[in-house]
Scaffold this motif. Sequence first.
Motif, mmCIF file in Angstrom:
data_model
loop_
_atom_site.group_PDB
_atom_site.id
_atom_site.type_symbol
_atom_site.label_atom_id
_atom_site.label_comp_id
_atom_site.label_asym_id
_atom_site.label_seq_id
_atom_site.Cartn_x
_atom_site.Cartn_y
_atom_site.Cartn_z
ATOM 1 N N VAL A 118 0.840 -1.195 0.000
ATOM 2 C CA VAL A 118 0.000 0.000 0.000
ATOM 3 C C VAL A 118 0.880 1.252 0.000
ATOM 4 N N ILE A 119 0.457 2.272 -0.736
ATOM 5 C CA ILE A 119 1.152 3.549 -0.736
ATOM 6 C C ILE A 119 0.899 4.229 0.610
ATOM 7 N N THR A 120 1.963 4.625 1.277
ATOM 8 C CA THR A 120 1.831 5.231 2.611
ATOM 9 C C THR A 120 2.001 6.742 2.594
ATOM 10 N N ASP A 164 -9.453 0.982 -5.093
ATOM 11 C CA ASP A 164 -8.164 0.801 -4.416
ATOM 12 C C ASP A 164 -6.970 1.025 -5.325
ATOM 13 N N ARG A 165 -7.189 1.420 -6.575
ATOM 14 C CA ARG A 165 -6.074 1.508 -7.529
ATOM 15 C C ARG A 165 -6.321 2.611 -8.540
ATOM 16 N N PRO A 189 -1.960 8.053 -0.867
ATOM 17 C CA PRO A 189 -1.914 7.218 0.337
ATOM 18 C C PRO A 189 -3.160 6.348 0.465
ATOM 19 N N GLY A 190 -2.936 5.081 0.825
ATOM 20 C CA GLY A 190 -4.026 4.140 0.990
ATOM 21 C C GLY A 190 -4.354 3.328 -0.244
ATOM 22 N N ARG A 191 -3.842 3.734 -1.393
ATOM 23 C CA ARG A 191 -4.082 2.975 -2.633
ATOM 24 C C ARG A 191 -3.058 1.860 -2.776
#
Length: 423
Positions: free
Chosen positions: A26-28, A372-373, A378-380
């Motif tokens: 996940v991207i943070t 989700d994409r 962030p979160g993706r």
Amino acid sequence: MIIDNVRIFDGERVLGRGSVEFADGVITRVMADPAPRASALASTSASTEVIDGAGLTLLPGLIDAHTHVFGAESNLEMALAFGVTTELDMFMGPPDATRALCTAAGERADLADLRSAGLLASAPGGHPGVTMPDLPAVAGPEQADAFVAARQAEGAHFIKIMVEDGAHHGASLPALDRATVTALAVAARRRGLLTVAHVAAPWSARLALDSGVDMLTHLPLEAALDDTFVRRTADEKRAVIPTLVMLEMSASKTSRPAHTGRSLADDPQIAGHLPKHARTAIAEGHEGLCIEPASPGQHFAHALSSVLSLHRSGVPVLAGTDANYRPDRACPVVHGAGLHAELALLVAAGLTPAEALTAATSAPAAHFGLADRGVIAPGRRADLVLVRGDPTKDIRRTRSIEAIWRGGVRFDRAAYGKRAAAS
């Protein structure tokens, strides 16, 4: 993992130079300002890998909004090798095998992720059911609800509707009528499923629009879409997946000096990561085209003109290829590589390179409900493609792939290239 000092295209716009951090798939953090970037890097632990992105551009993983996988894991691996981290399959069976492949693709980092329509809706004795006697058909509007319910029970992610009378395949076949297509669209909407209609002629495009389907895929080559049709498509908030690379392959005439799709076989950035049979299919193959045989009255320029009109009117244009290649089927539109031709053709139609990238990232994610994409935020999901140069200025730079991550796991593209060269 941090990719620092990299040009970021987040799926909608260029953020400039910055850093992207991701962990556990996940991207943070996404940091575009110098001060937060410097602070974040200073606090990075010694175990965090940092990649210098100087001269590179980071993109969301690409999404191909129209493919046919045919149950072949090798197609999903080939897609991933070209930065396509998600494929949207428009017809595959049998249902158990489709569901199993979708599950495997969701769990494995060495394959593109997969969503599928499963079995498509078509008329009894129509295309393609005339050659597939076990394919369920829809004989009238009274059967639409049961058809959609059965597909949903099998795990279909959306409903594909074939509006085709066989004329583009040298035949005269029964086609779904407006009442039946309308009933299918209503039944799908009631169950929370999108509908995508195959339309390759003016009459079928009008019928699908009149019937209330959510998306149209393909475009007529006989004539450009007229202004009234384009305005209605925009006003009714439909989306279009043109599949320009497939239409270019299928058209009898093109005014373009070079054949974008066929030229992939001679591009070392593409050909160097393709198995020999895929390179041959691109250069010479004629199976699986959406129009067979081509007619002298069909012009690829009409499709390019339609795309520009739709785009200027605000209709979402989604990048999809109609790739239906497999090792024993010489379709010239192959998985993964074909999307890079589609991007080039969208730019040829009049989209900017950044708009074409949106058509292959955030736009299909938004319209197919893949929340989700498709965006670097962030979160993706950490579905990411790192390329050399700036594809927001030169769309061919999407082919200059430096690295690919699928769910935060780096794909071993060099190893794939060696296996492809040996096959």
